[in-house]
Design a protein around this motif. Structure first.
Motif, PDB file in Angstrom:
ATOM      1  N   ILE A  77       8.922   1.711  -4.480  1.00  0.00           N
ATOM      2  CA  ILE A  77       8.230   2.946  -5.553  1.00  0.00           C
ATOM      3  C   ILE A  77       7.025   2.523  -5.799  1.00  0.00           C
ATOM      4  CG2 ILE A  77       8.788   4.243  -7.384  1.00  0.00           C
ATOM      5  CD1 ILE A  77      10.821   4.370  -5.228  1.00  0.00           C
ATOM      6  N   CYS A  78       6.035   3.329  -5.592  1.00  0.00           N
ATOM      7  CA  CYS A  78       4.655   3.229  -6.136  1.00  0.00           C
ATOM      8  C   CYS A  78       4.499   3.335  -7.391  1.00  0.00           C
ATOM      9  CB  CYS A  78       3.874   4.319  -5.505  1.00  0.00           C
ATOM     10  SG  CYS A  78       2.081   4.346  -5.933  1.00  0.00           S
ATOM     11  N   PRO A  79       3.917   2.407  -8.242  1.00  0.00           N
ATOM     12  CA  PRO A  79       3.807   2.395  -9.747  1.00  0.00           C
ATOM     13  C   PRO A  79       2.711   3.378 -10.021  1.00  0.00           C
ATOM     14  CG  PRO A  79       2.571   0.436  -8.571  1.00  0.00           C
ATOM     15  CD  PRO A  79       3.289   1.150  -7.377  1.00  0.00           C
ATOM     16  N   HIS A  80       2.017   3.805  -9.030  1.00  0.00           N
ATOM     17  CA  HIS A  80       0.980   4.876  -9.516  1.00  0.00           C
ATOM     18  C   HIS A  80       1.513   6.242  -9.348  1.00  0.00           C
ATOM     19  CE1 HIS A  80      -2.272   1.819  -9.601  1.00  0.00           C
ATOM     20  NE2 HIS A  80      -1.702   1.477  -8.885  1.00  0.00           N
ATOM     21  N   CYS A  81       2.024   6.667  -8.287  1.00  0.00           N
ATOM     22  CA  CYS A  81       2.571   8.123  -8.067  1.00  0.00           C
ATOM     23  C   CYS A  81       4.046   8.241  -7.936  1.00  0.00           C
ATOM     24  CB  CYS A  81       1.772   8.455  -6.688  1.00  0.00           C
ATOM     25  SG  CYS A  81       2.608   7.954  -5.331  1.00  0.00           S
ATOM     26  N   GLY A  82       4.657   6.989  -8.066  1.00  0.00           N
ATOM     27  CA  GLY A  82       6.135   7.262  -8.207  1.00  0.00           C
ATOM     28  C   GLY A  82       7.052   7.555  -6.909  1.00  0.00           C
ATOM     29  N   LYS A 116       0.816  -1.180  -0.182  1.00  0.00           N
ATOM     30  CA  LYS A 116      -0.018   0.129   0.187  1.00  0.00           C
ATOM     31  C   LYS A 116       0.924   1.302   0.185  1.00  0.00           C
ATOM     32  CE  LYS A 116      -3.744   2.207   2.161  1.00  0.00           C
ATOM     33  NZ  LYS A 116      -4.823   2.368   3.344  1.00  0.00           N
ATOM     34  N   CYS A 117       0.348   2.111  -0.571  1.00  0.00           N
ATOM     35  CA  CYS A 117       1.162   3.244  -0.939  1.00  0.00           C
ATOM     36  C   CYS A 117       0.597   4.620   0.055  1.00  0.00           C
ATOM     37  CB  CYS A 117       1.141   3.880  -2.220  1.00  0.00           C
ATOM     38  SG  CYS A 117       1.955   5.441  -2.560  1.00  0.00           S
ATOM     39  N   ASP A 118       1.510   4.860   1.092  1.00  0.00           N
ATOM     40  CA  ASP A 118       0.905   5.956   2.061  1.00  0.00           C
ATOM     41  C   ASP A 118       0.705   7.403   1.221  1.00  0.00           C
ATOM     42  OD1 ASP A 118       0.747   4.194   3.952  1.00  0.00           O
ATOM     43  OD2 ASP A 118       3.024   4.535   4.650  1.00  0.00           O
ATOM     44  N   ALA A 119       1.296   7.512   0.090  1.00  0.00           N
ATOM     45  CA  ALA A 119       1.282   8.832  -0.652  1.00  0.00           C
ATOM     46  C   ALA A 119      -0.108   8.920  -1.285  1.00  0.00           C
ATOM     47  CB  ALA A 119       2.355   9.138  -1.472  1.00  0.00           C
ATOM     48  N   CYS A 120      -0.341   7.814  -1.979  1.00  0.00           N
ATOM     49  CA  CYS A 120      -1.815   8.234  -2.574  1.00  0.00           C
ATOM     50  C   CYS A 120      -2.740   6.943  -2.371  1.00  0.00           C
ATOM     51  CB  CYS A 120      -1.501   7.903  -4.405  1.00  0.00           C
ATOM     52  SG  CYS A 120      -0.892   6.210  -4.882  1.00  0.00           S
ATOM     53  N   HIS A 121      -2.490   6.366  -1.237  1.00  0.00           N
ATOM     54  CA  HIS A 121      -3.269   5.378  -0.705  1.00  0.00           C
ATOM     55  C   HIS A 121      -3.858   4.250  -1.823  1.00  0.00           C
ATOM     56  CE1 HIS A 121      -3.484   7.952   2.834  1.00  0.00           C
ATOM     57  NE2 HIS A 121      -3.745   8.659   2.235  1.00  0.00           N
TER      58      HIS A 121
HETATM   59 ZN   LIG Z   1       1.165   5.994  -4.505  1.00  0.00          ZN
END
Ligand SMILES: [Zn+2]
Length: 76
Positions: free
Chosen positions: A28-33, A7-12
């Motif tokens: 590294i989040c694949p959605h927000c990087g 889970k990405c804490d930046a973009c959830h």
């Molecule tokens: Zn993210």
């Protein structure tokens, strides 16, 4: 190959990633990087965490009455 939940804490965003255990975890989040990804412990199934501790009533006060005392500790 095991499947991990992240889970990405930046973009959830929650996503799954399969990689060998020897490989480093995804950072590294694949959605927000952003590198705000943390691993979630997955149980591998659909389990609602709120249902595991539903109160089923008080336990019996005397386990001997339920036949739970098999070693004669209750003196009966
Ligand atoms: Zn993210």
């Amino acid at each position: 190959m095991p499947l991990y939940d992240y889970k990405c804490d930046a973009c959830h965003t929650q996503f799954e990633q399969d990689h060998p255990m020897s490989a480093p975890p995804v950072k590294i989040c694949p959605h927000c990087g952003q590198d705000k990804v943390r691993k979630i412990l997955s149980t591998g199934g659909v389990m609602s965490s709120g249902m595991s501790r539903s109160p089923a009533g008080p336990p019996p006060s005397s386990p001997c009455g339920m036949g739970g005392c098999g070693s004669g500790m209750c003196g009966m």
